[in-house]
Scaffold this motif. Sequence first.
Motif, PDB file in Angstrom:
ATOM      1  N   ALA A  36      -9.648   4.342   3.802  1.00  0.00           N
ATOM      2  CA  ALA A  36      -9.287   3.024   4.332  1.00  0.00           C
ATOM      3  C   ALA A  36      -7.774   2.893   4.442  1.00  0.00           C
ATOM      4  N   VAL A  37      -7.315   2.410   5.590  1.00  0.00           N
ATOM      5  CA  VAL A  37      -5.886   2.227   5.837  1.00  0.00           C
ATOM      6  C   VAL A  37      -5.658   0.768   6.249  1.00  0.00           C
ATOM      7  N   TYR A  38      -5.177  -0.044   5.313  1.00  0.00           N
ATOM      8  CA  TYR A  38      -4.962  -1.475   5.561  1.00  0.00           C
ATOM      9  C   TYR A  38      -3.546  -1.739   6.077  1.00  0.00           C
ATOM     10  N   ARG A  39      -3.132  -0.977   7.077  1.00  0.00           N
ATOM     11  CA  ARG A  39      -1.748  -1.065   7.563  1.00  0.00           C
ATOM     12  C   ARG A  39      -1.406  -2.448   8.122  1.00  0.00           C
ATOM     13  N   GLU A  40      -2.370  -3.113   8.746  1.00  0.00           N
ATOM     14  CA  GLU A  40      -2.103  -4.419   9.350  1.00  0.00           C
ATOM     15  C   GLU A  40      -1.803  -5.474   8.285  1.00  0.00           C
ATOM     16  N   LEU A  41      -2.322  -5.296   7.085  1.00  0.00           N
ATOM     17  CA  LEU A  41      -2.111  -6.257   5.998  1.00  0.00           C
ATOM     18  C   LEU A  41      -1.075  -5.781   4.990  1.00  0.00           C
ATOM     19  N   VAL A  42      -0.957  -4.477   4.855  1.00  0.00           N
ATOM     20  CA  VAL A  42       0.006  -3.871   3.911  1.00  0.00           C
ATOM     21  C   VAL A  42       0.798  -2.829   4.697  1.00  0.00           C
ATOM     22  N   PRO A  43       1.844  -3.256   5.406  1.00  0.00           N
ATOM     23  CA  PRO A  43       2.558  -2.339   6.317  1.00  0.00           C
ATOM     24  C   PRO A  43       3.178  -1.124   5.634  1.00  0.00           C
ATOM     25  N   SER A  44       3.357  -1.189   4.322  1.00  0.00           N
ATOM     26  CA  SER A  44       4.031  -0.093   3.622  1.00  0.00           C
ATOM     27  C   SER A  44       3.118   1.085   3.302  1.00  0.00           C
ATOM     28  N   VAL A  45       1.830   1.019   3.661  1.00  0.00           N
ATOM     29  CA  VAL A  45       0.953   2.143   3.334  1.00  0.00           C
ATOM     30  C   VAL A  45       1.267   3.337   4.217  1.00  0.00           C
TER      31      VAL A  45
END
Length: 352
Positions: free
Chosen positions: A128-137
């Motif tokens: 899972a890549v929550y980039r839209e909510l946690v841009p620092s991933v």
Amino acid sequence: MGKGGGQVHMGNKAFSSHSPSPPRNNSGGRGLGGGGMDRWTGVIHVPLSGGGPTFRVAASLIFSPAKTLAVPRANAILFTGDRVRGSGEPAIERLSDAAYLAGLLARKLAGEANAWVVDAACFSRSLAVYRELVPSVDAVGDPRRYDPTGFPASAGVANILAHCVHEIQSTITGTTMKDSAGIQDPNASMLSSCPPRTIILGFSKGGVVVNQLVTELACLESEPTPALSTHNLLVPVSASDVLSSISEFHYVDVGLNCAGAYISDHAVIKGIINYVLHTSKNLRFILHGTPRQWSDPNRPWIGMEKDKMLNLLQDGAQKCEGRLVLSEKRYFDGKPGSLLMHFEILQVMDIS
């Protein structure tokens, strides 16, 4: 609303039993939730912004007597983790399904509450890549840090919920709403005279969204924020509304293959303590865990981060006159860690 509307799909049979009256159409279901309460159940695919990837969101929402979405006392939002495919274990397959989890979460909630289960919009293979909510991933969804700048998680949650309500209301009424922010239904049952509380839950990798929201809440008092505008609305409609409405954070067997599963930053915890001290809010942190994460010999930092976060919160809670409540809940203690128990915590966890 961004470009490209969402899609609504019928809920899984395990998701909810259906009421005698049939659904209005093939896009949504009306079912009975706990205590005989009428509920809308279904799965919605919505974008965070025009042209962006879509989030798959399962929902179990209360109906008013007029068969419109009612104003809940709380919105509980669970963020899921990595995908598991081909485990050969029926319980894991079932508990990997967001639709099933929405019904399960709704049954665990006390009173008139809505349940939302959000899958990541993007995956790197099964990660899972929550980039839209946690841009620092990074590319596989691991956080490099938690940065509150711009309040990406809280703004994103408000956007997702607004899109979902827009699509569900359109499905139920068969009409198109002019303004996704104007989601109050004049015929809706006013179940609460207060804005709905928000309960945040993160399972496994979904804990990164919880950490991002905690980091943003820690900065809320230092940022200029508009007055709360969710009064008598179904969901919070701005970043500040989301943050101001949060009453509980649940960490559900969270864990990563790197540091960052829990917040251990002194400055963030200090910000949380200051928020509680300078508002009339009550705030709960509940850490749910199994030996799969907390006793993993190959990832000892998970248990260490959890203990550090608890200790920091406990130290600060002494100043908060009982308005900051902490709980650590262990499940399957004494048993060897397994993937099955990691998922079964969702079935047995106590969120009361």
